[in-house]
Write an enzyme that holds these catalytic residues in place. Structure first.
Site, PDB file in Angstrom:
ATOM      1  N   ARG A  58       7.209  11.706   5.391  1.00  0.00           N
ATOM      2  CA  ARG A  58       7.282  12.909   6.233  1.00  0.00           C
ATOM      3  C   ARG A  58       6.935  12.582   7.683  1.00  0.00           C
ATOM      4  O   ARG A  58       7.520  13.096   8.610  1.00  0.00           O
ATOM      5  CB  ARG A  58       6.288  13.955   5.721  1.00  0.00           C
ATOM      6  CG  ARG A  58       6.741  14.564   4.419  1.00  0.00           C
ATOM      7  CD  ARG A  58       5.936  15.771   4.086  1.00  0.00           C
ATOM      8  NE  ARG A  58       4.535  15.434   3.930  1.00  0.00           N
ATOM      9  CZ  ARG A  58       3.622  16.268   3.454  1.00  0.00           C
ATOM     10  NH1 ARG A  58       3.945  17.483   3.129  1.00  0.00           N
ATOM     11  NH2 ARG A  58       2.391  15.897   3.318  1.00  0.00           N
ATOM     12  N   LYS A 165       2.321   6.295 -12.132  1.00  0.00           N
ATOM     13  CA  LYS A 165       1.342   7.091 -12.869  1.00  0.00           C
ATOM     14  C   LYS A 165       0.440   7.805 -11.874  1.00  0.00           C
ATOM     15  O   LYS A 165       0.289   7.297 -10.761  1.00  0.00           O
ATOM     16  CB  LYS A 165       0.519   6.224 -13.827  1.00  0.00           C
ATOM     17  CG  LYS A 165      -0.266   5.109 -13.188  1.00  0.00           C
ATOM     18  CD  LYS A 165      -1.637   5.190 -12.700  1.00  0.00           C
ATOM     19  CE  LYS A 165      -2.497   6.340 -12.577  1.00  0.00           C
ATOM     20  NZ  LYS A 165      -3.561   6.200 -11.550  1.00  0.00           N
ATOM     21  N   LYS A 199      -0.833  -6.757 -14.761  1.00  0.00           N
ATOM     22  CA  LYS A 199      -1.955  -7.681 -14.542  1.00  0.00           C
ATOM     23  C   LYS A 199      -1.835  -8.853 -15.508  1.00  0.00           C
ATOM     24  O   LYS A 199      -1.543  -8.650 -16.689  1.00  0.00           O
ATOM     25  CB  LYS A 199      -3.300  -6.968 -14.758  1.00  0.00           C
ATOM     26  CG  LYS A 199      -3.626  -5.976 -13.654  1.00  0.00           C
ATOM     27  CD  LYS A 199      -4.998  -5.376 -13.874  1.00  0.00           C
ATOM     28  CE  LYS A 199      -5.255  -4.225 -12.924  1.00  0.00           C
ATOM     29  NZ  LYS A 199      -5.734  -4.610 -11.607  1.00  0.00           N
ATOM     30  N   GLU A 233     -15.478   0.741 -11.340  1.00  0.00           N
ATOM     31  CA  GLU A 233     -15.099   0.518  -9.946  1.00  0.00           C
ATOM     32  C   GLU A 233     -16.293   0.774  -9.053  1.00  0.00           C
ATOM     33  O   GLU A 233     -17.064   1.706  -9.291  1.00  0.00           O
ATOM     34  CB  GLU A 233     -13.988   1.481  -9.548  1.00  0.00           C
ATOM     35  CG  GLU A 233     -12.705   1.253 -10.274  1.00  0.00           C
ATOM     36  CD  GLU A 233     -11.614   2.137  -9.702  1.00  0.00           C
ATOM     37  OE1 GLU A 233     -10.935   1.679  -8.780  1.00  0.00           O
ATOM     38  OE2 GLU A 233     -11.495   3.271 -10.154  1.00  0.00           O
ATOM     39  N   HIS A 257      -4.067   3.850 -17.608  1.00  0.00           N
ATOM     40  CA  HIS A 257      -4.546   2.466 -17.683  1.00  0.00           C
ATOM     41  C   HIS A 257      -5.348   2.191 -18.959  1.00  0.00           C
ATOM     42  O   HIS A 257      -5.133   1.207 -19.652  1.00  0.00           O
ATOM     43  CB  HIS A 257      -5.449   2.132 -16.490  1.00  0.00           C
ATOM     44  CG  HIS A 257      -4.792   2.339 -15.161  1.00  0.00           C
ATOM     45  ND1 HIS A 257      -3.466   2.122 -14.935  1.00  0.00           N
ATOM     46  CD2 HIS A 257      -5.302   2.733 -13.964  1.00  0.00           C
ATOM     47  CE1 HIS A 257      -3.181   2.384 -13.669  1.00  0.00           C
ATOM     48  NE2 HIS A 257      -4.278   2.757 -13.061  1.00  0.00           N
TER      49      HIS A 257
HETATM   50  C1  BG6 Z   1      -5.171   3.469  -9.704  1.00  0.00           C
HETATM   51  C2  BG6 Z   1      -6.080   4.649  -9.614  1.00  0.00           C
HETATM   52  O1  BG6 Z   1      -4.113   3.718 -10.587  1.00  0.00           O
HETATM   53  O2  BG6 Z   1      -5.905   2.348 -10.165  1.00  0.00           O
HETATM   54  C3  BG6 Z   1      -7.238   4.360  -8.697  1.00  0.00           C
HETATM   55  O3  BG6 Z   1      -5.343   5.760  -9.119  1.00  0.00           O
HETATM   56  C4  BG6 Z   1      -7.943   3.105  -9.123  1.00  0.00           C
HETATM   57  O4  BG6 Z   1      -8.149   5.446  -8.648  1.00  0.00           O
HETATM   58  C5  BG6 Z   1      -6.959   1.965  -9.316  1.00  0.00           C
HETATM   59  O5  BG6 Z   1      -8.868   2.767  -8.106  1.00  0.00           O
HETATM   60  C6  BG6 Z   1      -7.624   0.764  -9.937  1.00  0.00           C
HETATM   61  O6  BG6 Z   1      -6.735  -0.304  -9.914  1.00  0.00           O
HETATM   62  P1  BG6 Z   1      -7.266  -1.802  -9.909  1.00  0.00           P
HETATM   63  O7  BG6 Z   1      -6.030  -2.613  -9.986  1.00  0.00           O
HETATM   64  O8  BG6 Z   1      -8.022  -1.968  -8.628  1.00  0.00           O
HETATM   65  O9  BG6 Z   1      -8.137  -1.928 -11.105  1.00  0.00           O
END
Ligand code: BG6
Length: 505
Positions: A58, A165, A199, A233, A257
């Site tokens: 946008r 996703k 991964k 995280e 995930h």
């Molecule tokens: C994303 C989520 O799909 O995956 C995020 O929306 C998350 O919130 C991320 O931080 C984590 O991905 P990775 O590869 O850093 O484990």
């Protein structure tokens, strides 16, 4: 040097244009542009030279500004350093078009694509990467169709779409998205991304389980006590408040995930490596998940929200103090749950899942805890800990098997020891980022690492059972936890109630 067996080559990639919808957003900056630059950088012409990348969003932005933004993103997030010559080539393949939300936006997109293709001598092979919020997907698909941008599957060149996703916001919207996509695209043209599947360590789960005969014999309820999957995280929200506050950890991480990792851990051996066969095996796991029925969410699911705390020696604000988050938000940033897979292999083996933001460190791992040996020999007077297989998905990729061994000495003392496989020590070179692999697969038309619609729907079905209870019962606890800790106490109580403890990744 050890021998290497190549089971499947990467497929050839035809020249194409990748249109990134939402190119000024977070995903493009963190993942897509750095991954595309890395593919340019890896020196094997992973992307054919004529190919182009068109950012479509946008926001008004000049091409120069977009290239600068892309360079900043690659400098910050790419696993490879910027090389001036390669960057120059990559930057020349970038283009930008604003006006995604304008009435004539898609007609202009068509015109720009034709210009690019003519100028670069490119066939009209087009990939539409919809890095958009779920609610914007259906409209984008309809507009692509309206602008005549979708070639039929039998055309001599391809039109593909990539959907990120979470696909949908709940089961109902996921079904709607599928219906809209199916109206205009053939399934062979659709790539649903869950980047965990790209991964290396997640791909390795199948190799570990099915290329080695030793695992299959104990991969069941006779030998395994329970399985834990933790995805933690350190990061908080970043600049994603608007998206995240409407999603929360259950939709953002568990529905996709975590359930993917669970499916790969628990599935039966697929009948072949073909995309359809692997999808079937994974879907069967999700179909066997015991629904978290009315009244069960309180017992089987813990949700939490981070409060202010300390991480890496620094004070960090709580979720409610983050920019863009309302003071009364009830969005969960942490989920722990106990799942059951009702099939012959896993009956009686709980799967504990746990994910959260602002936990002490970034680490994803699967822990498979074996049963104790009978109380006959060494286990007679003391309760010796059972063995554990830890599969570290990231960082410090690898796996270790913890077993008991006799400590050298005149007495009989037993202690746990670790047999450890560490990717960085065993293999040369850094692993490609998940998005590199997945983008290349979209260009090559290989569906193996992408989601099928059935998985998306079944996983939503499971998660919907929890969402409904959260919605119907406003008094359902949302437990606070201090940033920098492993989540709320209730999550420890959830697993302790079964006489078990979380493993720390
Ligand atoms: C994303 C989520 O799909 O995956 C995020 O929306 C998350 O919130 C991320 O931080 C984590 O991905 P990775 O590869 O850093 O484990």
């Amino acid at each position: 040097m050890n021998q290497v067996w190549t089971i499947a080559e990467t497929h050839p990639v035809p020249p194409c244009t990748i249109v990134i919808f939402g190119a000024s957003g977070d995903l493009a900056a963190r993942k897509l542009l750095p991954a595309l630059y890395n593919l340019e950088h890896c020196g094997q012409e992973a992307i054919p030279p004529k190919s182009a990348i068109l950012g479509f969003a946008r926001r008004e932005m000049s091409l120069e500004a977009f290239r600068t933004k892309a360079r900043e993103a690659a400098t910050r997030f790419s696993r490879l350093q910027i090389d001036e010559e390669r960057w120059g080539r990559f930057a020349r393949s970038l283009d930008y078009l604003s006006g995604l939300d304008r009435p004539d936006g898609f007609a202009r997109l068509k015109g720009r694509l034709e210009e690019i293709e003519q100028a670069r001598g490119l066939p009209p092979n087009r990939i539409f990467y919809l890095a958009l919020p779920p609610e914007a997907i259906a409209e984008a698909v309809e507009k692509l169709y309206g602008a005549g941008l979708i070639a039929p599957p039998q055309a001599p060149y391809f039109s593909r779409i990539v959907v990120e996703k979470p696909i949908g916001h709940d089961l109902h919207s996921a079904l709607q998205i599928t219906n809209t996509i199916r109206q205009y695209f053939d399934e062979t043209q659709v790539f649903r991304i869950d980047h965990y599947l790209g991964k290396e360590t997640v791909q390795n789960l199948m190799v570990l389980r099915f290329a080695n005969s030793i695992f299959e014999d104990f991969w069941n309820n006779k030998r395994i006590d329970h399985v834990q999957i933790t995805v933690s995280e350190e990061e908080g929200l970043g600049s994603r408040a608007m998206y995240y506050d409407g999603a929360g950890a259950l939709r953002d991480m568990v529905q996709n995930h975590m359930l993917q990792v669970l499916a790969l851990t628990a599935m039966e051996p697929p009948v072949s490596l073909a995309a359809g066969a692997v999808r079937d095996a994974k879907v069967n796991v999700i179909r066997s998940l015991r629904p978290i029925g009315p009244g069960d969410a309180r017992k089987l699911v813990v949700r939490g929200q981070y409060a202010a705390g300390e991480l890496g020696g620094q004070r960090v604000p709580g979720y409610l103090q983050e920019e863009g988050i309302g003071e009364t938000s009830r969005t969960e940033t942490f989920v722990a749950l106990k799942a059951r897979i009702d099939n012959w292999r896993w009956s009686g083996v709980p799967f504990y899942l746990r994910t959260g933001k602002r936990l002490p460190r970034r680490a994803s791992a699967i822990f498979v805890q074996f049963k104790r040996v009978p109380e006959i020999l060494f286990n007679r007077r003391v309760a010796l800990p059972p063995g554990v297989l830890a599969i570290r998905l990231q960082p410090d990729e690898g796996s270790s098997l913890e077993v008991l061994a006799k400590r050298p000495g005149l007495d009989l003392s037993i202690q746990p020891v670790r047999m450890n496989l560490q990717y960085s020590a065993e293999f040369d070179g850094a692993s490609p980022d998940a998005y590199e692999r997945l983008l290349l697969d979209v260009m090559a038309g290989d569906h193996t690492l992408f989601l099928g619609a059935r998985f998306v729907h079944r996983s939503w079905e499971f998660v919907q059972g929890i969402l409904d209870q959260w919605q119907d019962d406003p008094a359902m606890p949302l437990a606070p936890y201090a940033a920098g800790t492993w989540g709320p106490k209730a999550a420890d109580e959830l697993i302790r109630a079964d006489g078990r403890e979380w493993f720390t990744p």
